[in-house]
Design an enzyme around this catalytic site. Structure first.
Site, PDB file in Angstrom:
ATOM      1  N   THR A 162      43.016  39.755  43.922  1.00 35.48           N
ATOM      2  CA  THR A 162      41.612  39.966  44.234  1.00 35.48           C
ATOM      3  C   THR A 162      40.763  39.768  42.885  1.00 35.48           C
ATOM      4  O   THR A 162      39.559  39.241  42.720  1.00 35.48           O
ATOM      5  CB  THR A 162      41.620  41.271  44.572  1.00 35.48           C
ATOM      6  OG1 THR A 162      42.085  41.450  45.882  1.00 35.48           O
ATOM      7  CG2 THR A 162      40.088  41.881  44.831  1.00 35.48           C
ATOM      8  N   ASN A 163      41.315  40.210  41.634  1.00 34.33           N
ATOM      9  CA  ASN A 163      40.760  40.268  40.318  1.00 34.33           C
ATOM     10  C   ASN A 163      40.845  38.755  39.940  1.00 34.33           C
ATOM     11  O   ASN A 163      39.855  38.396  39.050  1.00 34.33           O
ATOM     12  CB  ASN A 163      41.534  40.998  39.351  1.00 34.33           C
ATOM     13  CG  ASN A 163      41.253  42.465  39.333  1.00 34.33           C
ATOM     14  OD1 ASN A 163      40.431  42.967  38.693  1.00 34.33           O
ATOM     15  ND2 ASN A 163      41.999  43.162  40.163  1.00 34.33           N
ATOM     16  N   LYS A 178      52.535  46.314  46.881  1.00 38.72           N
ATOM     17  CA  LYS A 178      51.669  46.599  46.381  1.00 38.72           C
ATOM     18  C   LYS A 178      50.407  47.423  47.098  1.00 38.72           C
ATOM     19  O   LYS A 178      49.781  47.064  47.843  1.00 38.72           O
ATOM     20  CB  LYS A 178      50.945  45.418  45.609  1.00 38.72           C
ATOM     21  CG  LYS A 178      49.663  45.908  44.676  1.00 38.72           C
ATOM     22  CD  LYS A 178      48.946  44.924  44.422  1.00 38.72           C
ATOM     23  CE  LYS A 178      47.582  45.147  43.477  1.00 38.72           C
ATOM     24  NZ  LYS A 178      46.573  44.258  43.414  1.00 38.72           N
TER      25      LYS A 178
END
Length: 338
Positions: A60-61, A184
């Site tokens: 995502t980052n 995660k």
């Protein structure tokens, strides 16, 4: 009555424990914002030298949905070269392989392996969330794991998957697959972590938190680390919480956790603020001083001046801690030189 422990075999290859940075994508200051591989090489090496235990790309980052397949492979080749040049060729590199179809995710896994990744990170499909039944969800992960040349880490982040949230029963079921090695939990559910760690040893199925603001509780609950966007800005401090805890310095770890949690508040607001923070606090250290390199890719916009000022204020609580931690040395040094 004690909880029944799983009897599944230990996995042959496990994601090493510790703190992982979900690395941001850096772009050239052009209209089309091509990926800046030179900047990403420098950023990668600094993160490794700062003590990060592994790196995640194209999550995502990393703005994975905004990158082409060829860009993804170029980045992975670049960072594998960066760690090899540092003298740590086997350093853990995790690649996002999240696609909206089973076929796409399998192909992304194969591309990532060819480009030098060591593990794969996989979100559930979410294009048409109401059609993703529990049966479809479990089959998706099994099918991808069957074909993936890389061990698979389940990425649970309801905020980017239209609310799809794998529960502890789903994760416990998928943990039995021989090529699914960890999860995660960006859902931030520590109770889910406890339920999983009560059933599985880290050698069977490892549990990672999805940010560093609850790393200490994750470790205390039996988890083995976290993946944190704040590491793009303060890689030494985020890794240090884990190192202190492993060394048995629990009070010091808890104290540092308190500061990190407050600094990470800015990352919770938006990816744009995480990227701005990385440019502001880390840009000069890695020789990348053009703030536009840290802009989100269009159509997403950089933050306003008001939010930049707020981010500096919030994150600055961690500057003293970060600056006090030395960089690590490796065999060949930065850029392959002594």
């Amino acid at each position: 009555m004690p909880v029944s422990k799983s009897t599944i075999p230990k996995k042959s290859i496990m994601l090493p424990p510790g703190v992982y940075c979900p690395v941001i994508s850096l772009y050239k200051s052009t209209k089309t914002q091509e990926t800046d591989l030179d900047a990403m090489y420098k950023h990668c090496q600094y993160l490794v030298r700062s003590g990060q235990h592994g790196l995640v790309y194209q999550g995502t980052n990393g703005e994975a949905v905004l990158l082409s397949p060829s860009e993804k492979k170029d980045v992975l080749r670049t960072v594998r070269k960066a760690v090899t040049d540092l003298g740590v060729p086997d350093y853990p590199i995790v690649a996002g392989i999240s696609g909206q179809s089973t076929n796409e995710s399998i192909q992304l896994a194969k591309d990532a392996a060819e480009a030098g990744a060591s593990f794969a990170l996989l979100l559930p499909p979410s294009f048409w969330a109401k059609a993703v039944s529990e049966e479809a969800l479990l089959q998706f992960y099994r099918d991808v794991a069957d074909e993936s040349p890389l061990p698979v880490v389940i990425y649970n982040f309801p905020g980017v998957t239209s609310g799809i949230d794998l529960n502890s029963d789903d994760l416990a079921t998928l943990a039995q697959h021989p090529n699914i090695v960890a999860t995660k939990l960006t859902c931030g559910n520590v109770g889910k972590a406890v339920r999983l760690t009560s059933k599985f040893s880290p050698e069977q199925f490892s549990v990672y938190g999805g940010s560093s603001d609850f790393l200490f509780p994750t470790l205390e609950a039996g988890g083995v680390g976290c993946v944190t966007g704040l590491a793009n800005c303060f890689p030494k401090s985020t890794a240090r919480i884990y190192d202190l805890w492993i060394e048995g310095k629990v009070d010091e770890a808890r104290s540092l956790q308190n500061v990190v949690a407050n600094a990470e508040w800015a990352c919770k607001k938006s990816l744009a603020l995480t990227k701005f923070g990385a440019g502001y606090f880390l840009g000069k250290k890695i020789g990348v001083e053009d703030e536009r390199t840290f802009y989100p890719r269009r159509p997403y916009l950089p933050p306003s001046q008001k939010m930049k000022d707020w981010t500096v204020e919030v994150m600055s609580v961690l500057v003293e801690e970060e600056d006090a931690i030395p960089l690590k040395s490796f065999g060949k040094g930065v850029n392959g030189t002594k």
